[in-house]
Write a protein that holds these residues in place. Structure first.
Motif, PDB file in Angstrom:
ATOM      1  N   GLU A 530       1.536  -9.442   6.833  1.00 25.29           N
ATOM      2  CA  GLU A 530       0.969  -8.462   7.751  1.00 25.29           C
ATOM      3  C   GLU A 530       2.001  -8.181   8.850  1.00 25.29           C
ATOM      4  O   GLU A 530       2.545  -9.108   9.445  1.00 25.29           O
ATOM      5  CB  GLU A 530      -0.310  -9.039   8.346  1.00 25.29           C
ATOM      6  CG  GLU A 530      -1.005  -8.221   9.396  1.00 25.29           C
ATOM      7  CD  GLU A 530      -2.255  -8.945   9.882  1.00 25.29           C
ATOM      8  OE1 GLU A 530      -3.198  -9.107   9.085  1.00 25.29           O
ATOM      9  OE2 GLU A 530      -2.272  -9.376  11.051  1.00 25.29           O
ATOM     10  N   LYS A 558      -0.450  -1.081  15.563  1.00 26.26           N
ATOM     11  CA  LYS A 558      -0.734  -0.699  14.191  1.00 26.26           C
ATOM     12  C   LYS A 558      -0.198  -1.790  13.272  1.00 26.26           C
ATOM     13  O   LYS A 558       0.994  -2.090  13.278  1.00 26.26           O
ATOM     14  CB  LYS A 558      -0.106   0.643  13.824  1.00 26.26           C
ATOM     15  CG  LYS A 558      -0.469   1.079  12.406  1.00 26.26           C
ATOM     16  CD  LYS A 558      -0.024   2.501  12.091  1.00 26.26           C
ATOM     17  CE  LYS A 558      -0.486   2.912  10.692  1.00 26.26           C
ATOM     18  NZ  LYS A 558      -0.096   4.302  10.370  1.00 26.26           N
ATOM     19  N   THR A 560       0.369  -2.929   9.495  1.00 22.61           N
ATOM     20  CA  THR A 560       0.415  -2.530   8.097  1.00 22.61           C
ATOM     21  C   THR A 560       0.140  -3.747   7.220  1.00 22.61           C
ATOM     22  O   THR A 560       0.470  -4.878   7.578  1.00 22.61           O
ATOM     23  CB  THR A 560       1.777  -1.926   7.740  1.00 22.61           C
ATOM     24  OG1 THR A 560       2.813  -2.862   8.069  1.00 22.61           O
ATOM     25  CG2 THR A 560       2.018  -0.657   8.526  1.00 22.61           C
ATOM     26  N   ASP A 561      -0.485  -3.500   6.061  1.00 23.95           N
ATOM     27  CA  ASP A 561      -0.912  -4.579   5.161  1.00 23.95           C
ATOM     28  C   ASP A 561      -1.778  -5.592   5.904  1.00 23.95           C
ATOM     29  O   ASP A 561      -1.602  -6.811   5.782  1.00 23.95           O
ATOM     30  CB  ASP A 561       0.292  -5.275   4.515  1.00 23.95           C
ATOM     31  CG  ASP A 561       0.933  -4.434   3.429  1.00 23.95           C
ATOM     32  OD1 ASP A 561       0.208  -3.658   2.781  1.00 23.95           O
ATOM     33  OD2 ASP A 561       2.157  -4.529   3.235  1.00 23.95           O
ATOM     34  N   PHE A 562      -2.732  -5.093   6.670  1.00 21.87           N
ATOM     35  CA  PHE A 562      -3.624  -5.934   7.456  1.00 21.87           C
ATOM     36  C   PHE A 562      -4.380  -6.904   6.552  1.00 21.87           C
ATOM     37  O   PHE A 562      -5.044  -6.504   5.601  1.00 21.87           O
ATOM     38  CB  PHE A 562      -4.609  -5.057   8.224  1.00 21.87           C
ATOM     39  CG  PHE A 562      -5.606  -5.811   9.060  1.00 21.87           C
ATOM     40  CD1 PHE A 562      -5.174  -6.634  10.079  1.00 21.87           C
ATOM     41  CD2 PHE A 562      -6.963  -5.686   8.821  1.00 21.87           C
ATOM     42  CE1 PHE A 562      -6.095  -7.323  10.867  1.00 21.87           C
ATOM     43  CE2 PHE A 562      -7.890  -6.364   9.594  1.00 21.87           C
ATOM     44  CZ  PHE A 562      -7.458  -7.187  10.620  1.00 21.87           C
ATOM     45  N   ASN A 578      -5.297  -7.188   1.345  1.00 16.77           N
ATOM     46  CA  ASN A 578      -4.575  -6.334   2.286  1.00 16.77           C
ATOM     47  C   ASN A 578      -5.261  -4.989   2.420  1.00 16.77           C
ATOM     48  O   ASN A 578      -5.425  -4.273   1.427  1.00 16.77           O
ATOM     49  CB  ASN A 578      -3.137  -6.086   1.832  1.00 16.77           C
ATOM     50  CG  ASN A 578      -2.261  -7.311   1.906  1.00 16.77           C
ATOM     51  OD1 ASN A 578      -1.855  -7.856   0.892  1.00 16.77           O
ATOM     52  ND2 ASN A 578      -1.950  -7.748   3.117  1.00 16.77           N
ATOM     53  N   SER A 581      -3.818  -0.487   6.432  1.00  9.12           N
ATOM     54  CA  SER A 581      -3.432  -0.519   7.840  1.00  9.12           C
ATOM     55  C   SER A 581      -4.658  -0.773   8.708  1.00  9.12           C
ATOM     56  O   SER A 581      -5.803  -0.601   8.275  1.00  9.12           O
ATOM     57  CB  SER A 581      -2.759   0.792   8.263  1.00  9.12           C
ATOM     58  OG  SER A 581      -3.698   1.860   8.231  1.00  9.12           O
ATOM     59  N   THR A 583      -5.541  -0.238  13.107  1.00 11.28           N
ATOM     60  CA  THR A 583      -5.041   0.186  14.408  1.00 11.28           C
ATOM     61  C   THR A 583      -5.946  -0.365  15.502  1.00 11.28           C
ATOM     62  O   THR A 583      -7.173  -0.263  15.413  1.00 11.28           O
ATOM     63  CB  THR A 583      -4.990   1.721  14.512  1.00 11.28           C
ATOM     64  OG1 THR A 583      -4.145   2.231  13.475  1.00 11.28           O
ATOM     65  CG2 THR A 583      -4.436   2.158  15.856  1.00 11.28           C
ATOM     66  N   THR A 612      -9.743   0.819  10.834  1.00 12.15           N
ATOM     67  CA  THR A 612      -9.140   0.152   9.677  1.00 12.15           C
ATOM     68  C   THR A 612      -9.212   1.045   8.457  1.00 12.15           C
ATOM     69  O   THR A 612     -10.289   1.520   8.092  1.00 12.15           O
ATOM     70  CB  THR A 612      -9.853  -1.175   9.372  1.00 12.15           C
ATOM     71  OG1 THR A 612      -9.879  -1.975  10.550  1.00 12.15           O
ATOM     72  CG2 THR A 612      -9.137  -1.934   8.274  1.00 12.15           C
ATOM     73  N   ASP A 613      -8.058   1.279   7.853  1.00  8.48           N
ATOM     74  CA  ASP A 613      -8.009   1.964   6.558  1.00  8.48           C
ATOM     75  C   ASP A 613      -8.224   0.903   5.492  1.00  8.48           C
ATOM     76  O   ASP A 613      -7.301   0.200   5.086  1.00  8.48           O
ATOM     77  CB  ASP A 613      -6.645   2.634   6.381  1.00  8.48           C
ATOM     78  CG  ASP A 613      -6.507   3.326   5.027  1.00  8.48           C
ATOM     79  OD1 ASP A 613      -7.510   3.359   4.289  1.00  8.48           O
ATOM     80  OD2 ASP A 613      -5.405   3.801   4.718  1.00  8.48           O
TER      81      ASP A 613
END
Length: 738
Positions: A530, A558, A560-562, A578, A581, A583, A612-613
């Protein structure tokens, strides 16, 4: 004070920062004022102490208002005033902090993970040692010099499990000059209380020992009716610290500690919502339980039983050489978690029946850090070093469900075993460069390598016709190595000594994870690292001739790969994955100080927004949008003694409930507390009456959809969990110093 040297040595040091050729390191340890030294004498005016509020965000002790980062420092007086005795209590004083253990969040950033190789996004550090996997059992907050909460990624100096921030606990150091100590005993309602003591023993002119021990029983909230047991964690903690000063150039600190948290009953599945006429509702009614918004009764055959233990030792050696400080910190830690009784469905009925016990996990951590810290030149300073960390993990579990319709003696059931390892090696460096009296640049970098591996396997238990969690039968054998970098860069402008602005950009890192559960053949075994990137703008100010501080921060992160955990309802598995992303953005304000010599205030307010995407990963759960706190204490003389009156309030605005999330929140609350105290003229003893949740506002810790609903005939059911101040608690404290 700065030392007037030319800029050449500093330039060389910053060059080392840039290429991370770290000479091994640590900070020169200036003597900070102890709690006893800074305590006001009874009956006399209280002197402003803001200038001595220090923080070690840059691994050197600095004035809080000079650090170009968002940080809060809780000193002994505030810990005592608000009765902040555990890590969970800190969220009543820091609005951007929430959660507990490896599930802590800062600014809404963080996620609870059930994978053995996953670590939290908030690092917990005690006297320079990262607890890592042992952070489920942090020490009680007694006899500590200060607690620092550093917001935003701290990956440059503190490593991979600090992508959201750091909670840094600094304990009181032994003093070879004076024998002394303190005792504190507290009796509280709801069968709770504490007894804690610290003693400082000089063993010579250069040698001293400090021993601290305590036992805390949290308030009882959840009641399991069938066996008449309650929750209310029993916390036991002991630590010893030896300080040796063999010469003016060397300082040695040796520490050992042992912590035990034990839950001896209650029920973690307490229902607040069920469907009328469902089998679950009828079973609860037969037991005497009615699901409701304020229900605290459960109905398991046997109460919940769990032990979390953490123990370890560390050795820190500081060499003070020609204005530089070299430091070595070696630490060994072991932690374990054992659940021996857990009726998973929370209902005392023969069929269906679901249990999850035994359940255990152990961590063995070894770490080594070397640092070199420069003096503070006119032109700036630097710190550089190397870090090594190795963690071995073992775990196992058993689950069993007896659904209706199976012949006697048959069930669904499986066992699982896990073995995992994580290893980290890193070089780091950080420094500041003062262009002139107003403008300062700060920069830092960390280069490291992560290795993570997991081996897991499962089997059916005797008499089982199938597994409870079919994914447990799928073996896992995976390993991953990853090379990474994290860094920070920023600038600050000093308007005056007491007013400055800064801008900061950081890139953090949270290491990869191996999924120990594979609910489907297409589930990814490897969870990618992450990567959080944060912009932060801050203003730091002192007013009223330095008696009060006001700090403001605006940030945007932000990741990425949260890394996040979701529940797969088909297999009842918590799976780490994962999200593309996430934010986290918001703004916060904090204030502290003495408005008058008698009035002490601390407070803060934050507004956070999380997006969250998920990318098919599942629900995100709920995070508060607004959190705030305010605490105030007024002191005055009474018959030659010093009396005090205090009050505090916390506010939290939580979003709508999300029943599909593993840990969803759905409760707004404004919780008040109050204190009244009296201290002797010589400050040798005191008595305090304190109330938490003054108006008895029911305030659960969290609410979640019931993931075993299909087994008990109620898929719309939901349960809730609790915290110590879910109900009003009144306490009376006696303390003495000698």
């Amino acid at each position: 004070m700065t030392r007037k040297f030319n800029r050449a040595p500093l330039a060389a040091g910053l060059a080392l920062c840039a290429i991370s050729q770290a000479v091994m390191a640590q900070t020169p340890a200036p003597a900070a004022p102890s709690a006893a030294a800074s305590a006001p004498e009874a009956g006399k005016p209280i002197i402003n102490q803001l200038d001595v509020v220090i923080v070690s965000a840059n691994k050197r002790e600095e004035r809080l208002q000079d650090v170009p980062a968002t940080a809060s420092v809780l000193q002994p007086q505030q810990l005592e005033q608000q009765r902040l005795v555990s890590m969970e209590d800190l969220q009543r004083a820091i609005p951007t902090l929430e959660g507990s253990g490896n599930g802590m969040k800062i600014r809404g950033y963080g996620a609870t993970s059930f994978s053995p190789t996953a670590e939290g996004a908030v690092g917990i550090v005690v006297d320079g040692v990262s607890l890592g996997g042992a952070s489920e059992t942090p020490p009680n907050l007694f006899d500590v010099e200060r607690v620092e909460v550093l917001e935003g990624s701290q990956g440059t100096l503190f490593g991979k499990n600090a992508s959201a921030g750091i909670v840094n606990i600094v304990t009181v150091a032994p003093n070879p000059k004076k024998f002394g100590g303190a005792v504190r005993v507290e009796a509280r309602t709801r069968k709770s209380g504490s007894a804690q003591a610290a003693v400082n023993v000089p063993l010579g002119e250069q040698l001293a020992l400090r021993v601290v021990a305590g036992a805390v029983r949290e308030p009882r909230i959840a009641h399991n009716l069938p066996d008449d047991t309650w929750d209310g964690i029993h916390r036991q903690n002991v630590r010893a610290r030896l300080r040796w000063l063999p010469s003016s150039d060397v300082r040695v600190d040796l520490s050992v500690d042992n912590s035990l948290n034990e839950n001896k009953g209650g029920n973690p599945v307490v229902f607040y919502k069920t469907t009328a006429g469902s089998p679950l509702t009828n079973a609860l009614a037969a037991c005497g339980v009615t699901a409701s918004e304020e229900n605290t009764d459960g109905c398991a055959t046997e109460g919940y039983k769990r032990k979390d233990r953490s123990r370890g030792g560390s050795a820190q050696i500081d060499w003070f050489l020609n204005e530089y400080t070299l430091t070595s910190i070696t630490a060994l830690r072991k932690a374990s978690s054992d659940t021996t009784s857990n009726e998973l469905d929370g209902v005392n009925v023969p069929v269906p029946s679901a249990i999850q016990a035994p359940l255990f996990k152990t961590f063995k951590n070894t770490s080594q850090e070397f640092r070199v810290t420069s003096p503070d030149f006119d032109a700036g300073n630097f710190v550089a070093g190397a870090f090594y960390y190795d963690q071995d993990i073992e775990g196992g579990s058993m689950r069993k469900i007896v659904p209706p319709g199976l012949p006697p003696g048959l069930s669904l059931g499986d066992t699982k075993t896990q073995a995992a390892n994580t290893r980290s090696v890193a070089l780091f460096a950080q420094g500041i460069y003062r262009l002139n009296d107003e403008i300062t640049f700060n920069m830092g970098a960390r280069f490291g390598r992560e290795n993570v591996s997991t081996v897991a396997s499962g089997a059916l238990i005797p008499g089982a016709v199938a597994a409870v969690i079919a994914a447990n039968l799928r073996p896992v054998n995976a390993e991953l190595a990853d090379t990474y970098n994290s860094y920070k860069a920023g600038a600050q402008y000093q308007f005056t000594r007491n007013n400055m602005a800064y801008v900061l950009y950081t890139k953090g890192y949270k290491g990869p994870v191996v999924n120990d559960v594979l609910p489907t053949p297409t589930t990814s075994v490897i969870v990618r690292p992450e990567i959080p990137k944060t912009w932060e703008l801050g203003l730091k100010n002192q007013f009223l001739n330095g008696r009060a501080g006001l700090n403001l921060t605006v940030y945007n992160t932000k990741a990425t790969d949260f890394q996040t955990t979701v529940l797969d309802p088909a297999t009842l598995s918590f799976v780490t994955g994962n999200a593309p992303s996430a934010t986290f953005r918001g703004a916060s304000v904090s204030f502290y100080g003495r408005v008058t010599p008698e009035l002490l205030i601390n407070g803060g307010l934050t507004r956070m927004k999380t997006e969250t995407d998920r990318g098919g990963i599942g629900s995100t759960g709920g995070d508060p949008t607004i959190r705030g706190n305010l605490a105030a204490t007024y002191s005055f003389a009474v018959a030659g003694m010093r009396a005090s009156l205090g009050a505090d309030v916390t506010y939290e605005d939580r979003p709508a409930e999300d029943p599909t999330a593993p840990l969803a929140w759905a409760h707004k609350a404004t919780i008040f507390g109050a204190q009244a105290g009296l201290r002797s003229a010589d400050d040798k003893w005191g008595v305090t009456l304190n109330v938490r949740n003054l108006f008895d506002k029911f305030d659960p810790a969290g609410r979640s959809g019931y993931f075993l609903g299909q087994f008990v005939g109620d898929t719309a059911a939901a349960f809730q969990t609790f915290k110590p101040e879910t109900r009003r608690v009144v306490g009376l404290t006696l303390d003495a110093k000698f």
